[in-house]
Motif scaffolding. Structure first.
Motif, PDB file in Angstrom:
ATOM      1  N   CYS A 112       0.826  -1.217   0.000  1.00 23.43           N
ATOM      2  CA  CYS A 112       0.000   0.000   0.000  1.00 23.43           C
ATOM      3  C   CYS A 112       0.856   1.262   0.000  1.00 23.43           C
ATOM      4  CB  CYS A 112      -0.930  -0.001   1.205  1.00 23.43           C
ATOM      5  SG  CYS A 112      -2.202  -1.270   1.117  1.00 23.43           S
ATOM      6  N   THR A 113       1.931   1.271   0.778  1.00 22.33           N
ATOM      7  CA  THR A 113       2.805   2.440   0.843  1.00 22.33           C
ATOM      8  C   THR A 113       3.500   2.686  -0.487  1.00 22.33           C
ATOM      9  OG1 THR A 113       3.162   2.044   3.188  1.00 22.33           O
ATOM     10  CG2 THR A 113       4.737   3.471   2.073  1.00 22.33           C
ATOM     11  N   TYR A 151       1.020   4.043  -3.006  1.00 22.09           N
ATOM     12  CA  TYR A 151       0.694   5.440  -2.709  1.00 22.09           C
ATOM     13  C   TYR A 151       1.827   6.369  -3.126  1.00 22.09           C
ATOM     14  CZ  TYR A 151      -0.328   9.660  -0.100  1.00 22.09           C
ATOM     15  OH  TYR A 151      -0.557  10.955   0.241  1.00 22.09           O
ATOM     16  N   SER A 181       4.829  -1.677  -5.817  1.00 23.62           N
ATOM     17  CA  SER A 181       3.873  -0.660  -6.249  1.00 23.62           C
ATOM     18  C   SER A 181       3.042  -1.153  -7.425  1.00 23.62           C
ATOM     19  CB  SER A 181       4.588   0.642  -6.608  1.00 23.62           C
ATOM     20  OG  SER A 181       5.343   0.510  -7.788  1.00 23.62           O
ATOM     21  N   GLY A 230       0.341  -3.304  -6.061  1.00 21.43           N
ATOM     22  CA  GLY A 230      -0.693  -2.455  -5.470  1.00 21.43           C
ATOM     23  C   GLY A 230      -1.564  -1.773  -6.506  1.00 21.43           C
ATOM     24  N   SER A 241      -5.394  -3.661  -6.947  1.00 22.11           N
ATOM     25  CA  SER A 241      -5.865  -2.781  -5.888  1.00 22.11           C
ATOM     26  C   SER A 241      -7.166  -3.232  -5.223  1.00 22.11           C
ATOM     27  CB  SER A 241      -5.975  -1.346  -6.385  1.00 22.11           C
ATOM     28  OG  SER A 241      -6.881  -1.253  -7.441  1.00 22.11           O
ATOM     29  N   VAL A 257      -6.035  -6.043  -2.892  1.00 19.97           N
ATOM     30  CA  VAL A 257      -5.183  -5.531  -1.816  1.00 19.97           C
ATOM     31  C   VAL A 257      -6.035  -4.761  -0.808  1.00 19.97           C
ATOM     32  CG1 VAL A 257      -3.298  -3.938  -1.276  1.00 19.97           C
ATOM     33  CG2 VAL A 257      -3.100  -5.473  -3.218  1.00 19.97           C
ATOM     34  N   GLY A 258      -6.980  -3.974  -1.279  1.00 19.30           N
ATOM     35  CA  GLY A 258      -7.869  -3.246  -0.380  1.00 19.30           C
ATOM     36  C   GLY A 258      -8.723  -4.176   0.463  1.00 19.30           C
ATOM     37  N   CYS A 311      -6.528  -5.723   3.092  1.00 25.89           N
ATOM     38  CA  CYS A 311      -6.259  -4.787   4.184  1.00 25.89           C
ATOM     39  C   CYS A 311      -7.463  -4.682   5.120  1.00 25.89           C
ATOM     40  CB  CYS A 311      -5.918  -3.404   3.632  1.00 25.89           C
ATOM     41  SG  CYS A 311      -4.280  -3.311   2.893  1.00 25.89           S
TER      42      CYS A 311
END
Length: 83
Positions: A19-20, A23, A58, A61, A65, A68-69, A72
């Motif tokens: 996630c980092t 972003y 990245s 991610g 997404s 991954v969301g 999380c």
């Protein structure tokens, strides 16, 4: 206990890393391409080392997404209510 030896902690660290990196790449698209140039005859950059690893995280991610969301959210519920 170290995050390496506990599976849920390791999974949390990996999800946070993905996630980092996604972003950071969204905010600054060339952040993981610093100092790399194309050699004659190459069509794309070779991403190696630490920045290559972060670039791959990245991309995971970005492309996965929704998954991954969801991961999380599931991990947050697990940590808040079951741990």
């Amino acid at each position: 206990m170290s995050a390496i030896f506990d599976f849920t902690s390791l999974l949390t660290v990996i999800l946070l890393l993905i996630c980092t990196c996604a972003y950071l790449r969204d905010m600054r698209p060339t952040i993981f391409d610093a100092g790399q140039t194309l050699q004659p005859g190459e069509t794309r950059l070779k991403r190696t080392g630490v920045t290559g690893f972060f670039w791959k995280m990245s991309r995971i991610g970005e492309r996965l997404s929704p998954y991954v969301g969801a991961s999380c959210a599931i991990m947050a519920i697990h940590i808040l209510f079951f741990k």
